[in-house]
Write a protein that holds these residues in place. Sequence first.
Motif, short mmCIF file in Angstrom:
data_model
loop_
_atom_site.label_atom_id
_atom_site.label_comp_id
_atom_site.label_asym_id
_atom_site.label_seq_id
_atom_site.Cartn_x
_atom_site.Cartn_y
_atom_site.Cartn_z
N MET A 29 -2.84 19.97 1.86
CA MET A 29 -3.83 19.04 2.37
C MET A 29 -4.11 17.94 1.36
SD MET A 29 -7.53 20.44 1.72
CE MET A 29 -7.88 19.02 0.75
N PRO A 30 -3.11 17.19 1.10
CA PRO A 30 -3.30 16.19 0.06
C PRO A 30 -4.03 14.93 0.52
CG PRO A 30 -1.06 16.17 0.83
CD PRO A 30 -1.75 17.28 1.55
N PHE A 31 -4.72 14.34 -0.44
CA PHE A 31 -5.30 13.03 -0.26
C PHE A 31 -4.61 12.12 -1.27
CE2 PHE A 31 -8.20 9.62 -1.39
CZ PHE A 31 -8.60 9.17 -0.14
N ALA A 32 -4.05 11.02 -0.79
CA ALA A 32 -3.36 10.06 -1.66
C ALA A 32 -4.16 8.77 -1.70
CB ALA A 32 -1.95 9.80 -1.14
N ARG A 33 -4.33 8.24 -2.91
CA ARG A 33 -4.99 6.95 -3.09
C ARG A 33 -4.01 6.05 -3.82
NH1 ARG A 33 -9.20 8.54 -5.34
NH2 ARG A 33 -10.56 8.48 -3.54
N LEU A 34 -3.61 4.99 -3.15
CA LEU A 34 -2.66 4.03 -3.71
C LEU A 34 -3.39 2.72 -3.97
CD1 LEU A 34 0.15 3.02 -4.48
CD2 LEU A 34 0.59 2.65 -2.03
N THR A 35 -3.43 2.33 -5.22
CA THR A 35 -4.05 1.06 -5.61
C THR A 35 -2.95 0.10 -6.01
OG1 THR A 35 -6.01 2.23 -6.38
CG2 THR A 35 -5.74 -0.05 -7.12
N ILE A 36 -2.99 -1.09 -5.42
CA ILE A 36 -1.98 -2.11 -5.68
C ILE A 36 -2.70 -3.39 -6.09
CG2 ILE A 36 -0.05 -3.44 -4.71
CD1 ILE A 36 0.17 -1.19 -2.56
N ALA A 37 -2.27 -3.97 -7.21
CA ALA A 37 -2.89 -5.20 -7.71
C ALA A 37 -2.24 -6.42 -7.07
CB ALA A 37 -2.79 -5.26 -9.23
N ASP A 38 -2.38 -6.48 -5.75
CA ASP A 38 -1.87 -7.63 -5.00
C ASP A 38 -2.51 -7.59 -3.61
OD1 ASP A 38 -0.56 -9.60 -3.59
OD2 ASP A 38 1.46 -8.89 -4.06
N PRO A 39 -3.53 -8.41 -3.39
CA PRO A 39 -4.21 -8.38 -2.09
C PRO A 39 -3.38 -8.98 -0.95
CG PRO A 39 -5.13 -10.10 -3.47
CD PRO A 39 -4.14 -9.35 -4.31
N THR A 40 -2.21 -9.52 -1.26
CA THR A 40 -1.38 -10.13 -0.22
C THR A 40 -0.27 -9.22 0.27
OG1 THR A 40 0.20 -11.17 -1.77
CG2 THR A 40 -1.82 -12.41 -1.24
N VAL A 41 -0.25 -7.96 -0.19
CA VAL A 41 0.78 -7.03 0.30
C VAL A 41 0.62 -6.90 1.81
CG1 VAL A 41 1.58 -4.64 0.25
CG2 VAL A 41 0.97 -5.80 -1.88
N SER A 42 1.70 -7.13 2.51
CA SER A 42 1.65 -7.16 3.98
C SER A 42 1.35 -5.78 4.56
CB SER A 42 2.98 -7.66 4.54
OG SER A 42 3.99 -6.68 4.35
N PRO A 43 0.79 -5.76 5.77
CA PRO A 43 0.56 -4.48 6.44
C PRO A 43 1.86 -3.68 6.61
CG PRO A 43 -0.71 -6.19 7.51
CD PRO A 43 0.19 -6.89 6.52
N SER A 44 2.98 -4.34 6.81
CA SER A 44 4.23 -3.61 7.00
C SER A 44 4.67 -2.93 5.69
CB SER A 44 5.34 -4.52 7.53
OG SER A 44 5.64 -5.54 6.60
N VAL A 45 4.47 -3.58 4.55
CA VAL A 45 4.80 -2.95 3.27
C VAL A 45 3.81 -1.82 2.98
CG1 VAL A 45 4.92 -3.32 0.76
CG2 VAL A 45 5.96 -4.98 2.33
N GLN A 46 2.54 -2.01 3.29
CA GLN A 46 1.57 -0.94 3.12
C GLN A 46 1.98 0.28 3.95
OE1 GLN A 46 -2.67 -2.13 3.33
NE2 GLN A 46 -1.90 -4.24 3.33
#
Length: 134
Positions: free
Chosen positions: A1-18
Amino acid sequence: MPFARLTIADPTVSPSVQQELVRSVGKLLVDVLHKEAEVVVTHVNLTSPQQWYVGGELVTGATGAHLEVSITAGTNSAEEKSAFVAQAYAALADALGVLADTVYVAIIELDGDAYGYNGVTQAQRRRDNPAEKD
């Protein structure tokens, strides 16, 4: 039952890449750490590159990223965790391109008596159904 938190220093990362990253991390959690896909939760946090430092220096020309995954302690071997860290880093690089010089992938192991979902700890879940996967 994992919870993953991914932080990316780029607010323009597209929804498809997310979405690609969410799927990649989820697949690794299932295939490498043997978690159940239906209870994997992932939070993507996009932040400003102006807030990402490595060695006290602002990161430029690369994307800062950090992945942390919470799992129940004792449910995976050292080899499985090492494979997950390596493969998760590769997935980040594949999706985001040039990464900052230091990118952490952290597996946080929590005691099953102090960690759970939907109001039931993992330890209680195991007591109720010993065959259930984490």
